[in-house]
Design a protein around this motif. Structure first.
Motif, PDB file in Angstrom:
ATOM      1  N   GLU A 177       2.160  23.153 -22.890  1.00 28.39           N
ATOM      2  CA  GLU A 177       2.298  21.907 -24.067  1.00 28.39           C
ATOM      3  C   GLU A 177       2.132  20.614 -23.025  1.00 28.39           C
ATOM      4  O   GLU A 177       1.742  19.728 -23.743  1.00 28.39           O
ATOM      5  N   ASP A 178       2.397  20.672 -21.595  1.00 32.54           N
ATOM      6  CA  ASP A 178       2.257  19.470 -21.000  1.00 32.54           C
ATOM      7  C   ASP A 178       0.752  19.229 -20.264  1.00 32.54           C
ATOM      8  O   ASP A 178       0.501  18.038 -19.672  1.00 32.54           O
ATOM      9  N   THR A 192      15.231  30.030 -23.226  1.00 35.39           N
ATOM     10  CA  THR A 192      15.070  29.257 -22.026  1.00 35.39           C
ATOM     11  C   THR A 192      13.935  29.460 -21.299  1.00 35.39           C
ATOM     12  O   THR A 192      13.019  28.651 -20.933  1.00 35.39           O
ATOM     13  N   HIS A 193      13.786  30.781 -21.202  1.00 31.70           N
ATOM     14  CA  HIS A 193      12.527  31.680 -20.384  1.00 31.70           C
ATOM     15  C   HIS A 193      11.252  31.338 -21.035  1.00 31.70           C
ATOM     16  O   HIS A 193      10.329  30.927 -20.512  1.00 31.70           O
ATOM     17  N   ARG A 194      11.431  31.518 -22.383  1.00 33.80           N
ATOM     18  CA  ARG A 194      10.347  31.300 -23.281  1.00 33.80           C
ATOM     19  C   ARG A 194       9.880  29.884 -23.157  1.00 33.80           C
ATOM     20  O   ARG A 194       8.448  29.641 -23.032  1.00 33.80           O
ATOM     21  N   LYS A 195      10.529  28.917 -23.365  1.00 29.55           N
ATOM     22  CA  LYS A 195      10.420  27.607 -23.407  1.00 29.55           C
ATOM     23  C   LYS A 195       9.844  27.162 -21.875  1.00 29.55           C
ATOM     24  O   LYS A 195       8.903  26.307 -22.028  1.00 29.55           O
ATOM     25  N   ASN A 196      10.292  27.578 -20.954  1.00 30.58           N
ATOM     26  CA  ASN A 196       9.792  27.430 -19.641  1.00 30.58           C
ATOM     27  C   ASN A 196       8.266  27.755 -19.551  1.00 30.58           C
ATOM     28  O   ASN A 196       7.659  27.063 -18.856  1.00 30.58           O
ATOM     29  N   GLN A 197       8.020  28.935 -20.278  1.00 34.57           N
ATOM     30  CA  GLN A 197       6.743  29.540 -19.739  1.00 34.57           C
ATOM     31  C   GLN A 197       5.850  28.754 -20.758  1.00 34.57           C
ATOM     32  O   GLN A 197       4.523  28.553 -20.470  1.00 34.57           O
TER      33      GLN A 197
END
Length: 232
Positions: free
Chosen positions: A223-224, A213-218
């Motif tokens: 990405e956006d 989850t931490h990696r995805k948030n970083q």
């Protein structure tokens, strides 16, 4: 060097697995079951004695009251006595011991992997969380097999009757009926052993989920981001 969070999670998993080894080790050294049956010298409903067999995993005790004539108590080695009668009880009991040895081996592997991960950052291989999942899940599955096989050996096969008849000897024919069996603490300690192995898996999974989850948030801001910004 791993983060403090990773160190705590993997050390916690190692501690839980080590506790499960202690539980299983104690369970293997204490009573597993006992069987009681009526004893008579002639076929029919009339009984004039009883026989009780108490099992540990490696040793046991036979107690006979007026079976066939006098009472007697005798300690025995389970595998040695079963080898004298042979058949399914001997095979099943040997398989149970072998499977429990595999449980201890898998638990030792899990402890080594978790300790290694607490001081290093290995890749996602058998030396990482995958190794922990594999070792602990195999231990839990094998333990479930032991629960089933040992119950079958005590309740379904003629293990208790064979042990009593072997202790009496061929010179005295007896009839053993109305066998009742109960499981003891050693058998039921397999349940907390399974639970602790599943808990060790859960501890590592929670860390992996939080890290993912931490990696995805970083990665999300990148990405956006608009394509114009990403071009520079």
């Amino acid at each position: 060097m791993p983060s403090i969070k990773k160190i705590l999670h993997f050390l916690g998993s190692a501690g839980v697995t080590a506790a499960s080894v202690g539980v299983l080790g104690y369970g293997m050294s204490t009573q597993w079951a006992f069987s009681e049956m009526a004893c008579s010298e002639t076929a029919g409903n009339f009984t004039n004695g009883s026989a009780t067999v108490q099992y540990q995993l490696f040793s046991g005790e036979i107690m006979r009251g007026s079976c066939p004539v006098f009472g007697a108590e005798k300690d025995f080695k389970v595998l040695e006595k079963l080898a004298e009668t042979g058949g399914a009880p001997q095979i099943l009991h040997a398989v149970v011991i072998g499977l429990l040895a595999m449980c201890l081996l898998c638990s030792a592997g899990s402890i080594l992997i978790t300790l290694y991960n607490s001081v290093s950052n290995p890749y996602e291989t058998y030396m990482g969380p995958i190794g922990v999942y594999t070792c602990n899940s195999v231990s839990a599955c094998i333990c479930l097999m032991v629960l089933i096989l040992y119950a079958v050996n005590v309740q379904v096969t003629s293990m208790a009757e064979d042990l009593v008849k072997n202790d009496i000897g061929a010179s005295s024919a007896v009839y053993l009926t109305d066998k009742t069996s109960e499981f003891q603490v050693g058998y039921f300690l397999l349940l907390p052993y399974m639970g602790l192995n599943l808990l060790a898996i859960l501890i590592i999974y929670l860390y992996e989920h939080a890290a993912y989850t931490h990696r995805k948030n970083q990665q999300r801001p990148t990405e956006d981001a608009p394509k114009e910004i990403m071009m520079y």
